[in-house]
Structures are given as C-alpha cells and as structure tokens.
Scaffold this motif. Structure first.
Motif, PDB file in Angstrom:
ATOM      1  N   PHE A 242      11.895  14.962 -11.934  1.00 40.48           N
ATOM      2  CA  PHE A 242      10.887  14.769 -10.896  1.00 40.48           C
ATOM      3  C   PHE A 242      11.570  14.827  -9.533  1.00 40.48           C
ATOM      4  CE2 PHE A 242      12.367  10.556 -12.191  1.00 40.48           C
ATOM      5  CZ  PHE A 242      12.690   9.966 -10.975  1.00 40.48           C
ATOM      6  N   PRO A 243      10.861  15.260  -8.495  1.00 36.19           N
ATOM      7  CA  PRO A 243      11.454  15.346  -7.165  1.00 36.19           C
ATOM      8  C   PRO A 243      11.450  13.985  -6.482  1.00 36.19           C
ATOM      9  CG  PRO A 243       9.186  16.064  -7.078  1.00 36.19           C
ATOM     10  CD  PRO A 243       9.481  15.782  -8.533  1.00 36.19           C
ATOM     11  N   PRO A 244      12.281  13.801  -5.446  1.00 35.76           N
ATOM     12  CA  PRO A 244      12.222  12.560  -4.663  1.00 35.76           C
ATOM     13  C   PRO A 244      10.838  12.414  -4.036  1.00 35.76           C
ATOM     14  CG  PRO A 244      14.171  13.842  -4.105  1.00 35.76           C
ATOM     15  CD  PRO A 244      13.313  14.729  -4.944  1.00 35.76           C
ATOM     16  N   ARG A 245      10.367  11.185  -4.004  1.00 35.50           N
ATOM     17  CA  ARG A 245       9.051  10.917  -3.420  1.00 35.50           C
ATOM     18  C   ARG A 245       9.215   9.826  -2.359  1.00 35.50           C
ATOM     19  NH1 ARG A 245       4.661   9.857  -7.783  1.00 35.50           N
ATOM     20  NH2 ARG A 245       3.332  10.268  -5.972  1.00 35.50           N
ATOM     21  N   PRO A 246       9.434  10.216  -1.100  1.00 37.08           N
ATOM     22  CA  PRO A 246       9.707   9.234  -0.058  1.00 37.08           C
ATOM     23  C   PRO A 246       8.495   8.418   0.376  1.00 37.08           C
ATOM     24  CG  PRO A 246       9.686  11.448   0.858  1.00 37.08           C
ATOM     25  CD  PRO A 246       9.594  11.601  -0.620  1.00 37.08           C
ATOM     26  N   LEU A 247       7.290   8.835   0.007  1.00 37.30           N
ATOM     27  CA  LEU A 247       6.099   8.074   0.376  1.00 37.30           C
ATOM     28  C   LEU A 247       5.040   8.263  -0.707  1.00 37.30           C
ATOM     29  CD1 LEU A 247       4.710   6.261   2.446  1.00 37.30           C
ATOM     30  CD2 LEU A 247       3.812   8.346   3.533  1.00 37.30           C
ATOM     31  N   ILE A 248       4.735   7.181  -1.416  1.00 35.25           N
ATOM     32  CA  ILE A 248       3.735   7.191  -2.480  1.00 35.25           C
ATOM     33  C   ILE A 248       2.569   6.322  -2.026  1.00 35.25           C
ATOM     34  CG2 ILE A 248       3.258   6.639  -4.893  1.00 35.25           C
ATOM     35  CD1 ILE A 248       6.282   6.953  -5.418  1.00 35.25           C
TER      36      ILE A 248
ATOM     37  N   GLY B 275       0.780  -1.222   0.000  1.00 31.38           N
ATOM     38  CA  GLY B 275       0.000   0.000   0.000  1.00 31.38           C
ATOM     39  C   GLY B 275       0.810   1.270   0.000  1.00 31.38           C
ATOM     40  N   ARG B 276       2.128   1.153   0.004  1.00 31.62           N
ATOM     41  CA  ARG B 276       2.964   2.351  -0.067  1.00 31.62           C
ATOM     42  C   ARG B 276       4.385   1.961  -0.475  1.00 31.62           C
ATOM     43  NH1 ARG B 276       3.041   3.940   6.387  1.00 31.62           N
ATOM     44  NH2 ARG B 276       2.399   1.892   7.147  1.00 31.62           N
ATOM     45  N   PHE B 277       4.992   2.853  -1.207  1.00 31.09           N
ATOM     46  CA  PHE B 277       6.377   2.644  -1.599  1.00 31.09           C
ATOM     47  C   PHE B 277       7.031   3.998  -1.826  1.00 31.09           C
ATOM     48  CE2 PHE B 277       4.169   2.809  -5.646  1.00 31.09           C
ATOM     49  CZ  PHE B 277       5.062   3.337  -6.557  1.00 31.09           C
ATOM     50  N   ALA B 278       8.301   4.001  -2.194  1.00 31.03           N
ATOM     51  CA  ALA B 278       9.057   5.238  -2.379  1.00 31.03           C
ATOM     52  C   ALA B 278       9.804   5.195  -3.703  1.00 31.03           C
ATOM     53  CB  ALA B 278      10.048   5.435  -1.226  1.00 31.03           C
ATOM     54  N   LEU B 279      10.020   6.376  -4.265  1.00 27.17           N
ATOM     55  CA  LEU B 279      10.912   6.521  -5.431  1.00 27.17           C
ATOM     56  C   LEU B 279      11.772   7.751  -5.165  1.00 27.17           C
ATOM     57  CD1 LEU B 279      11.961   5.711  -8.168  1.00 27.17           C
ATOM     58  CD2 LEU B 279      10.130   7.051  -9.224  1.00 27.17           C
TER      59      LEU B 279
ATOM     60  N   SER C 205      12.265   2.730  -5.141  1.00 23.62           N
ATOM     61  CA  SER C 205      13.507   2.699  -4.361  1.00 23.62           C
ATOM     62  C   SER C 205      13.336   1.904  -3.077  1.00 23.62           C
ATOM     63  CB  SER C 205      13.955   4.124  -4.020  1.00 23.62           C
ATOM     64  OG  SER C 205      14.245   4.853  -5.186  1.00 23.62           O
ATOM     65  N   ALA C 206      12.094   1.805  -2.593  1.00 22.03           N
ATOM     66  CA  ALA C 206      11.798   1.063  -1.370  1.00 22.03           C
ATOM     67  C   ALA C 206      10.314   0.754  -1.338  1.00 22.03           C
ATOM     68  CB  ALA C 206      12.184   1.872  -0.126  1.00 22.03           C
ATOM     69  N   ILE C 207       9.970  -0.323  -0.655  1.00 22.42           N
ATOM     70  CA  ILE C 207       8.579  -0.593  -0.328  1.00 22.42           C
ATOM     71  C   ILE C 207       8.459  -0.645   1.186  1.00 22.42           C
ATOM     72  CG2 ILE C 207       8.133  -1.876  -2.457  1.00 22.42           C
ATOM     73  CD1 ILE C 207       8.282  -4.441  -0.687  1.00 22.42           C
TER      74      ILE C 207
END
Length: 222
Positions: A26-32, A3-7, A107-109
C-alpha cells in the motif's frame, strides 16, 4: 473527536509491528479522512468466532461504523469515533466491543493543541482553523489505535465492512490544552484487546483510557 490521521509506515513495518503473516502493498497515506478506507488488524479464529483462519489479518474497511441493525436507505450514520466512557452502553457499539475489536495502524494523528490561555480566548471559528498539531509516538513508525469493526448488510445485499476509532477524555493534567485523545493500545496488550473469545468488555476496560499527552511527540503540520 479524532477526525484525521496518517499511515506512512511501510507495509513491512506494519506487518512486523502487528505480527501479520502477509500484507498487501500500500502507498503512504499522509492524510486519512472519515469515510475513506482504513486498515484494521483483526484476530483470527483463535480470537473471533466468525473468523475461519488462525492468525491476525489486515483488512480494509470504511472509516465510519454502520451498526449491523441499521436499516436506513438514505444517509448513513457518521460514527467515526466511539467514546470509551459510554461504549459499553451504546447500542451502536456494544456488539462490536464484545465480538469485533480491532487495531487501527497509524503513524500520526492530528489534533488541535493550544495553550490554555489561547484556548480560552479563541472564538469557535479560530479554534476550528488553528492549533492543529501532528502527534506521533517517539520514533515508532506505526502505533495502534483501538478500533471497533462492524459488517453492515446494505439493502442491495452487499456487505460493507466498517470501523470506528475509540477516543477517551484526555488525562486531567492535559485537559487545559486538549479535550480528547485516541485510545492507544500498547504492543503487550494487543493479544488481550484482539481476543474477543477469551476477554469480554469487562476484561479490557482498563485499556479504555487516553495516554498522557507527554507520550506523544508534537510537531507542526507541514
């Protein structure tokens, strides 16, 4: 469910990893989160019948697939994830699996990972609140989650590009601490996954599995 990840990788890293000729900044997105825009990578005309140009391309879409046949005018379906074990038979995803497979850079889940004894003893409320860890893959700034894309024609005539992430049951050795994980596509399998002209659902069935939890580096959320 994922339900959430990061790029947080740079555009240059994403372009290099996915062999993109061009990519918008695009800017960093630590929580999508679901319903927010997510980046997907699609094959060009060599891999998709509806594509007009050759070469992979990046596109922003709504995270939450809306089936092309959906005709509701009120609440949209919340199809954020597609289950790998049933995706072949699910009418919401069947067409996308055949014609519109994509890669979702991450980049992370974020997943709830708990020791087996804690998981068994925890109440549903505690499980919901605690145990969430950040999962990355080694030192890689970006990796690829398997995705499915669908373009929905809204009642007002507008088109909405949408996508879902594929998840699969955790491997047997990991199920005491986590139930499901995303399907991660290795770089050597990018071409096969994206080529919807040359490879049908049966040809990519072996890719529809979760990696072992040991493939990830786990860290506490900041």
């Amino acid at each position: 469910m994922v339900g959430r990840f990061a790029l947080t990788a740079s555009p240059d890293h994403v372009a290099s990893r996915f062999a993109l000729a061009a990519i918008d900044a695009f800017p960093p997105r630590p929580l999508i989160l679901p319903t927010q825009p997510v980046m997907v990578v699609l094959a060009g005309s060599e891999g998709r019948a509806e594509a007009f140009r050759p070469g992979r391309a990046a596109l922003l879409v709504r995270w939450g697939l809306i089936p092309g046949w959906f005709r509701g005018e009120e609440q949209l379906p919340a199809l954020f994830n597609a289950r790998a074990e049933t995706v072949h038979d699910n009418a919401a995803f069947r067409g996308a699996l055949r014609h519109r497979r994509c890669l979702v850079p991450a980049s992370a889940i974020f997943r709830r990972i708990e020791p087996a004894q804690d998981r068994a003893a925890a109440t549903p409320k505690r499980r919901q609140a605690g145990g969430v860890r950040r999962l990355t893959i080694g030192e890689a700034p970006v990796f690829a989650i398997a995705g499915l894309m669908e373009t929905y024609l809204a009642p007002d005539g507008s088109e909405i590009d949408t996508a879902a992430l594929l998840t699969a049951p955790a491997q047997e050795a990991d199920r005491a601490v986590v139930d499901r994980l995303p399907v991660v596509i290795a770089p050597q399998d990018f071409d096969r996954w994206l080529d919807c002209r040359g490879y049908g659902p049966g040809d990519i069935a072996d890719l529809l599995a979760a990696p072992p939890l040991a493939a990830f580096t786990l860290s506490d959320m900041d």
